[in-house]
Every structure is written in structure tokens, then in C-alpha cells.
Design a protein around this motif. Structure first.
Motif, PDB file in Angstrom:
ATOM      1  N   VAL A  74      31.893   3.939 -28.556  1.00  0.00           N
ATOM      2  CA  VAL A  74      32.792   5.081 -28.720  1.00  0.00           C
ATOM      3  C   VAL A  74      33.877   4.672 -29.711  1.00  0.00           C
ATOM      4  O   VAL A  74      34.623   3.731 -29.466  1.00  0.00           O
ATOM      5  CB  VAL A  74      33.425   5.503 -27.381  1.00  0.00           C
ATOM      6  N   GLN A 144      27.557  12.489 -21.821  1.00  0.00           N
ATOM      7  CA  GLN A 144      27.093  11.288 -21.120  1.00  0.00           C
ATOM      8  C   GLN A 144      25.634  10.981 -21.472  1.00  0.00           C
ATOM      9  O   GLN A 144      25.295   9.839 -21.783  1.00  0.00           O
ATOM     10  CB  GLN A 144      27.236  11.473 -19.604  1.00  0.00           C
ATOM     11  N   PHE A 178      35.173   8.685 -20.008  1.00  0.00           N
ATOM     12  CA  PHE A 178      34.545   7.417 -20.376  1.00  0.00           C
ATOM     13  C   PHE A 178      34.724   6.375 -19.274  1.00  0.00           C
ATOM     14  O   PHE A 178      33.839   5.527 -19.063  1.00  0.00           O
ATOM     15  CB  PHE A 178      35.127   6.901 -21.689  1.00  0.00           C
ATOM     16  N   GLN A 182      31.718   4.497 -17.400  1.00  0.00           N
ATOM     17  CA  GLN A 182      31.619   3.050 -17.222  1.00  0.00           C
ATOM     18  C   GLN A 182      31.406   2.675 -15.766  1.00  0.00           C
ATOM     19  O   GLN A 182      30.615   1.785 -15.439  1.00  0.00           O
ATOM     20  CB  GLN A 182      32.888   2.364 -17.758  1.00  0.00           C
ATOM     21  N   VAL A 189      30.723  -0.163 -22.016  1.00  0.00           N
ATOM     22  CA  VAL A 189      31.252   0.835 -22.951  1.00  0.00           C
ATOM     23  C   VAL A 189      32.279   0.133 -23.832  1.00  0.00           C
ATOM     24  O   VAL A 189      33.242  -0.453 -23.330  1.00  0.00           O
ATOM     25  CB  VAL A 189      31.897   2.025 -22.215  1.00  0.00           C
ATOM     26  N   ILE A 191      35.073   0.693 -26.756  1.00  0.00           N
ATOM     27  CA  ILE A 191      35.888   1.651 -27.506  1.00  0.00           C
ATOM     28  C   ILE A 191      36.456   0.914 -28.717  1.00  0.00           C
ATOM     29  O   ILE A 191      37.147  -0.098 -28.572  1.00  0.00           O
ATOM     30  CB  ILE A 191      37.007   2.236 -26.634  1.00  0.00           C
TER      31      ILE A 191
END
Length: 882
Positions: A74, A144, A178, A182, A189, A191
Motif C-alpha cells: 500500500v 481487500q 488496513f 492485517q 502489509v 505501507i
């Protein structure tokens, strides 16, 4: 226009009709937030052309390519921007890294394929007919599912509508989404914060009219974006920060116990701080006007109290004290101007192309320093061999999207026109000594404190001035002590030291250095010298080598000591400062480049022969080169790629400059330079000091081997015990402590054993088959040991000259100037009488270091001459084996 769907119709399709089934019963997962990778040839072509001027450095993508294969990616930006989203989508796809195809809370219409537009309309219509509401990509788990399929997303951290929606209407916060993703998935995940800047100029405390009407460089308006993209696309900077592993972030005990909403708040704050620190690592802190900085410093509590105390103690009117402080600050302070920085960047780029053959830089470590700058101001501590040093370092930093540091420059450089130019580029000026001026000292300390408090990076030369000998000289503690005091007083959370090696194939000031080494006076800087500097532009000086040592944190360094730095006594604090300065010197030594010029100079001067063949030269070079490789020394790229060619080039350079003579048939040599077996070289005697300058560029790598070789030779036997060498090695190390910066963490025992191992590997020492810790010297080994030990012969002869002065002419009185003249006269006489062999030993700098050493040991007060006798015998016993 529609893509053909090859899925066979089901029974429901037949009954209700293909379209009806697809709309009412099929997937409604068609959203404007999704922009497919394939958007059509024409759209892709337009976007690629539109963004073609924006460059993303290759080392930037390493943060993405190093992520695990199963990572959910992300991307995040500070502000919502379709301009940025389309760039990331287009450019990342073109360089084949994970491209964001989902724009969280974005609605992309224009660039969608026409077929998708129809699908989205039909999906929204079908969903509305069925649910009387429009589809939600959060509730329908669309985002998702797409992320779990391996697609990437882009989410803005600051957006007015998004904030209002989740803060006021209590709808889904993307970061909460998010976090929940996770928590429900075993896959990590990541970021990844991204920064998009339209200028690297530091922000101003007072925005300009352009900023007010067209937006700032961080958040520009449409017109400023388009103008910059068309007119100056090279000023646009795209930076990728360190990815945030959401799994690791949530495992933090202080975060794990919070609610999801609070975790999202902390995550957003963490990411914004990361982006803000990244921006500052590129642009530097907010630029205040010189007058604003000046008022803040002069009216600060610490300086104000000191001036009041000084006024009372000296019985001087306070306005006189303040007037002095004001004048001192004007004398010291920089006047940082981004326009002057840009102008100097262009000028230095031109000078480098004109005078040098290129730069050799390790950008990977510089990238690491850039990341660490987010923890505290960077303190660049380069070695100092030339006036070019600070220019080329600023050039490299500017070229790598880093702010140019404020540089501590000698007050002698504040002459016109250099002074105003350097001030504008960030130079602040420092006197050689603070003695006799308590106010100046305090004003300077407060200025440094303010720079660190504001977040500016600094640069200072740990040696104090330029090295005239080619090697590192003893560190000066003044500036480092001021930095430590500023840190102790809370100017910043941490200081990040970055030792830097800067070296040259050829130093532009070599003739001036030769003049000073021989006892000549240094010419003061002047406007006339600036004009005369034009002659340097007509000569090529080879390559410049810049190597950054891994940055280290002052906070981590101080954690090794007890008691805490804040509670240390003055004596302990001085010792810590000394230890830190030598750690910086050791770090510079470790990343020093060995150049072909330095290696050739070492063989030329260490050879016992006056004239020698190319074959002999080559064999000795290979011998030195093998040792350097065994010690993991940093070698110039030319030595690694084609050492034979690099050596020929270095020899040709010395011949052209008339430092050495080549004796051969010139015609046959130029016809075939590979056939050099019949070539002989002779060093011109009065040019040896210049060659010594380049030999010293690499001497630090050979000193441990030279000391070990010399103490082995002193045993005057072909068999010895390693333990018998330690005391003699320790003597040499202490004797030359003002010449060489030894590794503070290395003991004589360790150095001896490490070099014995290297000698065994090179087959000139053999371990005794039965006696432990005992070694035999081979027939070839004796010659090689002498070739190593030759590195210290020059210094032994220089110290012998100074010792002769104390033996024959020592007087407690007398001026230093007179003493230096007498020592130089003794040296000249000893050289003519062949009591010493090397003309490079006639060095005023070596004499001063010897005087410093003998004065430290109070040899001039040796009434019974025991110390004189001891050192005379020690020098003689070492020299007789050389």
C-alpha cells in the motif's frame, strides 16, 4: 469496444437474459477507484510523454523490490493528488515494479477504458435497483480482495473529504481498514510513504507571493504543477521512504493495547512524521531570515545572562558588550540563499568537468545517511586535502537531493568576493583560536546551538585545516567539543556523524604544499590569489574519490560510556571528545581509496635503488597490491578493472610533470607500450617531497605492516617469537602518535598477529613446525620485510634531525621561529653529509610533530641526557635495518 467474455451462459442467464443476470446477480465490483494496468495504447502513450521529464533514481526502488514476495503493498502520499496517482501508476508499471492500481477514495474517470466506463455504469445501476444505494468498495470487501490478489493501492494521509467522512460521519477510515486487513491476514502489509516535491529549495518562514497564489512546492496548484513539469521537470523530486511493516508496527506493546481507531491515529501520525522528516532530509529546515536568526541568538537566555555577567565582572557598559556580540555574530553567521547554492552547483559542475576526469562515489552509503538524517542533524566530517573538498561535497549532496550543510570555514576565506559567495552557500566563519575573547566564544557556541536546534546539517573538518602531507593529521577538538556541548544542552535529540574520505589523483595545490613543507610561509588568501587561480583550470587533475563511511549516532556512541555524558567531569568529557575524534579519523582511514598514483608513489620512494626497471616496479606493485587486497582496503576502480593500464597512466603522469625520468628507447616505447621490460625509471631527487604527498595517501594501510616488519627485522635473526615483538611495536606506535591515527580499538598484540598472518599467507614467514608462537623468515621474506619497513624511514630520519637539534643546540629559551630555522639547517647539513638519505625527510611538518612529541616527553628539561640517549639509540637501532 467491449471485451469479449468467453464464460458460457448459465441456466439463469438463459432464463433472465445475459445482461440482466450480469447486472442483478453477477459481480458489482466495478469501481472508479480502480485503474487497470492496461488502459489502452493512446492513454498510456499520452501519460508516458506527459511524465517523461520526471526521473526516479534506481536506488529509490530498492525499498520496494526488497519486500517479501507475499507482501501486500500500500503506497501512501501526504495529500490527495490525481497528478501523483497517475504518475505512480504509469511510471512504476514502466519500470516493472508494483504499480498502484487502486486509488483509495479516488474517482478516476477520464483515463478509464471506455468498456470499463460502461461496466461501472451498469454495475452502479444494477446495484442501485437492487439495494437503493450505490456500491461501497469497503463494505463489499472489494479493496481487500484486490489487495489479496496481489494488486497495490495508493492512499492519501490528508484529505478534507476523507477526514470529514470518517471523523464526523463515522464511516470507514482507510487506515483502520488496513489494520483490520492485517489482523485478519498472515501476509504482511507494507505501507510505503512517498514524497513528491516540485522544488528542493528549503521552505521559507514567510511564504512568497508565488506560494500564496500558486501553491507551495510540497502542495502546488494546477498551474504551478504544469509550469514546473513543462519548464523545469528536472527540479521535481520523487522519494520513496522506508516501508512501514504494519505487522511489526502493531506488535509494539504501546500500540497493541489501543483500539483500532486509536491505532489508526498513531499510524497516520507516524507516517506523516516519516514524510515530514523525509522532506526535511531533502530541502532542509525552514529558512529564517538572517535577522530573525540573529535576534533569536542575541536575545536567548544563555547568551543574555553571560553578557550581563561579563559586563558586571569587567565593569563594562552592557551596550558595549551587546555591540561586540552583534559584530561577532555578523562576522560568523552564514546567509543561506538557495539561488547562490544553485549557482555554485552549476559552477562546480563546470569546474569538475574542466579540471577532473570524473567522480567516484559510493551512493549507497549516502542513501543510508539520508535516511538517518530523519533522526537528527547530519554532521559531515571529511578529511581535508584541498579547497575543492567542501565544493565537491556540497555538489554531491545537492546532486542527490540532500540539503547543502552549513560549513565551518576558516576566517581567512571570508575575503571578497569569496566571503559573500560562501556565506550564501551556507559557510560560517571561525577564527583559528578563541583565546582572549570570551564573548566571541560564547556567541559562536550559541550560533552552533541554534543551527542544530533548527535542524541544519553541518560540515566541519576534523583535522582543522588542510593536510599538506597527504595523510590525515592529528584531530582538533574545538569544533567537536562545541557540538557535544550543544547536544548536552538539548539542541537536538541526536547527532549523526558521517565521516567522509575525499581523495585526488592529483591535488591542485601540490606546489604550494611543497613550498610550505620545505619551510616556506603560507601565502594568505587574497583577491589576487582568486584571479591567479585561473591557471588551475588549464590542467587536468585525474579523478576525485569520495567515499562515505557508514553514519553513526552520537546517542548510541555515548550509551557505551558511564557515567552519563551530562554528569561527566570536565576531564572525562575531554577524553570522550578525544576518543570520538579518533574514531572519526579511523572511520575516514577505513574508507580511504588507494589510487594508482599513491601505489606507484610508494614503490618509487621505498625502493632502495636509485634506478629500477619496469619489471622490478611491477613486481613490487603486485606485492603491495596483494597485501592491500588481504586487508580489504578500498581500491580505486581503475586498479580493480585494469591494474597494468592504471599503473602505466600513473607513471606517465609523473613523467609528464617531470617528477621521474623514463630511460628507454622512446620510439620503441611509444610504438608498443606493453613491451616495457627494457624501461628504467629514476626519481628526480628534489621532486621526492611531491611524490611523498601521494605516497602518504595510502600509507595508513601499510603502517601496521611497516611496524611489524621493522620489529621483526630488529630481532636480527631468521627465527623469532611473536610475543617478543609486542613491546617494540608499542614503542613505534607511541613514538609516531602525532603522525598516524591508530585504530583506537586495536592493541599492539592484535596488530602484530594480524600482520603475521598476512605475511604467512604471502609466504615470507613460515610457522615453526614444533615451537609454538615461533616463525621463520624465508629468503625472499627478508627482502619483503624491508620493503614494508621502508614506509617509516622518512619519519625516523625527520625525528633524528630534530633529536640532533636537542642533542647539540637544546636551549630552554629561544623562539619557535629560530628553532625551526636551526632544525632546518641541521637537516640540510645531515642530508649533504649523507647522514640521512631521503630528501622528503626535510619536512617542516615532520619537524613540528617531532618537536611536539619530544616536548610532551620533556626532553628539553632532561638534565642528565638519559632521554636523549634513549631516543637516539632507539632511532639508530631502527634505521640501521633500513
Amino acid at each position: 469496444m467491449f471485451k469479449k467474455n468467453n464464460t458460457p451462459p448459465s441456466e439463469n442467464d438463459t432464463k433472465k437474459g445475459w445482461w440482466k443476470h450480469r447486472v442483478l446477480k453477477g459481480s458489482y465490483d466495478h469501481y472508479l477507484c480502480y485503474l487497470p494496468s492496461q488502459i489502452g495504447y493512446m492513454a498510456s502513450f499520452i501519460l508516458k510523454r506527459f511524465y517523461s521529464g520526471i526521473d526516479l533514481r534506481k536506488n529509490q526502488t530498492k525499498n520496494i523490490t526488497d519486500l517479501p514476495d507475499n507482501a501486500i503493498i500500500v503506497y501512501t502520499s501526504k495529500y490527495k493528488s490525481y497528478f501523483e496517482f497517475l504518475f505512480y501508476h504509469t511510471h512504476y508499471k514502466s519500470i516493472k515494479i508494483a504499480s498502484p492500481v487502486i486509488g483509495i477514495d479516488y474517482k478516476v474517470i477520464i483515463w478509464q477504458p471506455v468498456s470499463r466506463i460502461f461496466r461501472i455504469i451498469l454495475a452502479y445501476a444494477g446495484y442501485f435497483l437492487r439495494h437503493l444505494s450505490f456500491p461501497n468498495p469497503y463494505k463489499n470487501q472489494y479493496i481487500q480482495n484486490e489487495l489479496l490478489k496481489g494488486r497495490s493501492a495508493l492512499v492519501p494521509l490528508i484529505d478534507r473529504r476523507t477526514f470529514y467522512r470518517f471523523f464526523v460521519k463515522k464511516q470507514t477510515d482507510p487506515l483502520c481498514y488496513f489494520i483490520e486487513l492485517q489482523n485478519s491476514s498472515n501476509r504482511p502489509v507494507f505501507i510505503i510513504p512517498q514524497l513528491f516535491l516540485f522544488s528542493t529549495n528549503p521552505p521559507k518562514s514567510i511564504p512568497s507571493l508565488i506560494d500564496i497564489f500558486f501553491g507551495t512546492a510540497e502542495k502546488p496548484g494546477v498551474l504551478r504543477r504544469l509550469f514546473t513539469l513543462i519548464k523545469n521537470p528536472n527540479t521535481i523530486v520523487v522519494e520513496i521512504a522506508e516501508p512501514c511493516n504494519l505487522q511489526t508496527f502493531l506488535e509494539d506493546p504501546q500500540i497493541n493495547t489501543q483500539s483500532i481507531e486509536q491505532q489508526a491515529v498513531l499510524l497516520r501520525r507516524f507516517l506523516l512524521n516519516q514524510l515530514n522528516r523525509l522532506r526535511q532530509s531533502i530541502t532542509g529546515p525552514v529558512i529564517k531570515s538572517p535577522q530573525e536568526l540573529k535576534q533569536g541568538i542575541l536575545t536567548g537566555d544563555r547568551l543574555r545572562k553571560m553578557m550581563e555577567y561579563y559586563s558586571e565582572k569587567k565593569d563594562t557598559p552592557i551596550y558595549h558588550v551587546r555591540k561586540k556580540a552583534d559584530a561577532y555574530l555578523d562576522e560568523i553567521a552564514a546567509k543561506y540563499n538557495p539561488r547562490i547554492v544553485k549557482m555554485l552547483y552549476i559552477l562546480v559542475r563546470w569546474i569538475i568537468k574542466l579540471m577532473f576526469e570524473g567522480l567516484v562515489i559510493n551512493n549507497d552509503v549516502l542513501r543510508q545517511a539520508k535516511n538517518m538524517s530523519q533522526k537528527g542533524p547530519l554532521i559531515f566530517a571529511p578529511c581535508h586535502k584541498s579547497h575543492i573538498d567542501y565544493l565537491v561535497l556540497d555538489y554531491i549532496l545537492y546532486n542527490n537531493n540532500m540539503p547543502c550543510p552549513h560549513v565551518a570555514a576558516g576566517a581567512n576565506l571570508s575575503i571578497w568576493p569569496l566571503g559573500p559567495l560562501f556565506r550564501g552557500a551556507g559557510a560560517f566563519f571561525i577564527r583559528r583560536t578563541f583565546k582572549g575573547s570570551a564573548i566571541y566564544s560564547k556567541v559562536f557556541a550559541e550560533y552552533i546551538y541554534t543551527l542544530l536546534q533548527e535542524g541544519f546539517n553541518l560540515e566541519f573538518f576534523i583535522e582543522g585545516g588542510r593536510s599538506r602531507t597527504g595523510k590525515l593529521i592529528s584531530p582538533k577538538f574545538g569544533m567537536l567539543s562545541i557540538l557535544l556541548n550543544a547536544y548536552k544542552n538539548g539542541a537536538c535529540d541526536d547527532l549523526i556523524f558521517v565521516p567522509v574520505f575525499i581523495g585526488y589523483d592529483r591535488v591542485p595545490e601540490e606546489n604550494a604544499y611543497l613550498h610550505e613543507i620545505g619551510g616556506g610561509k603560507k601565502k594568505p588568501e587574497s583577491f589576487l590569489q582568486v584571479i591567479k587561480a585561473r591557471k588551475f583550470l588549464k590542467t587536468r587533475y585525474g579523478k576525485i574519490y569520495i567515499n562515505f563511511h557508514e553514519p553513526f549516532s552520537l546517542k548510541a556512541f555515548l550509551n557505551q560510556y558511564e557515567p552519563a555524558f551530562e554528569t561527566m567531569k570536565t576531564k572525562d568529557r575531554y577524553e570522550l571528545c578525544r576518543h570520538l575524534s579518533y574514531r572519526i579519523l579511523n572511520a575516514i582511514d577505513r574508507v580511504s581509496f588507494v589510487t594508482p598514483h599513491a601505489l606507484v608513489a610508494s614503490v618509487l620512494l621505498n625502493s632502495p635503488k636509485k634506478s629500477f626497471s619496469h619489471q622490478y616496479l611491477k613486481s613490487q606493485l603486485e606485492f603491495y597490491l596483494n597485501y592491500l587486497i588481504s586487508q580489504n582496503a578500498e581500491l580505486a576502480d581503475t586498479l580493480l578493472l585494469d591494474p597494468d593500464y592504471a599503473i602505466i597512466q600513473a607513471l606517465d603522469s609523473y613523467i609528464q610533470r617531470k617528477l621521474i625520468i623514463r630511460v628507454t628507447d622512446e620510439y620503441s616505447y611509444h610504438q608498443n607500450k606493453d613491451a616495457v621490460s627494457d624501461v628504467y625509471y629514476t626519481v628526480i631527487e628534489n621532486k621526492r617531497p611531491i611524490i611523498e604527498l601521494y605516497k602518504n595517501n595510502c600509507i595508513v594501510f601499510f603502517i601496521p605492516a611497516a611496524f611489524t616488519s621493522l620489529v621483526i627485522l630488529k630481532k636480527d635473526a631468521f627465527q623469532f617469537s611473536a610475543s617478543d615483538l609486542h613491546s617494540d611495536y608499542a614503542f613505534l606506535q607511541e613514538f609516531f602518535k602525532y603522525e598516524f591515527a591508530y585504530n583506537v580499538n586495536s592493541t599492539p598484540e592484535y596488530s602484530v598477529r594480524k600482520n603475521i598472518k598476512a605475511f604467512i599467507d604471502d609466504a615470507f614467514l613460515i610457522p615453526h613446525p614444533t615451537l609454538p608462537d615461533t616463525y621463520n623468515i624465508t629468503a625472499a621474506g627478508y627482502r619483503k620485510l624491508r620493503f614494508f619497513a621502508a614506509f617509516v624511514k622518512t619519519y625516523l630520519e625527520s625525528y633524528r634531525i630534530v633529536l640532533n637539534y636537542y642533542v647539540h643546540l637544546a636551549q630552554n629559551g629561544g623562539k619557535t621561529k629560530d628553532r625551526m630555522k636551526k632544525i632546518a639547517s641541521i637537516g640540510d647539513r645531515m642530508y649533504k653529509n649523507k647522514e640521512i638519505e631521503r630528501s622528503e625527510a626535510l619536512s617542516e611538518i615532520n619537524y613540528k610533530n617531532a618537536i611536539k612529541y619530544f616536548q610532551y616527553h620533556k626532553i628539553q628539561k632532561d638534565e642528565h641526557h638519559d632521554k636523549l640517549k634513549y631516543y637516539s639509540e632507539a632511532i639508530y637501532n631502527n634505521l640501521k635495518f633500513l
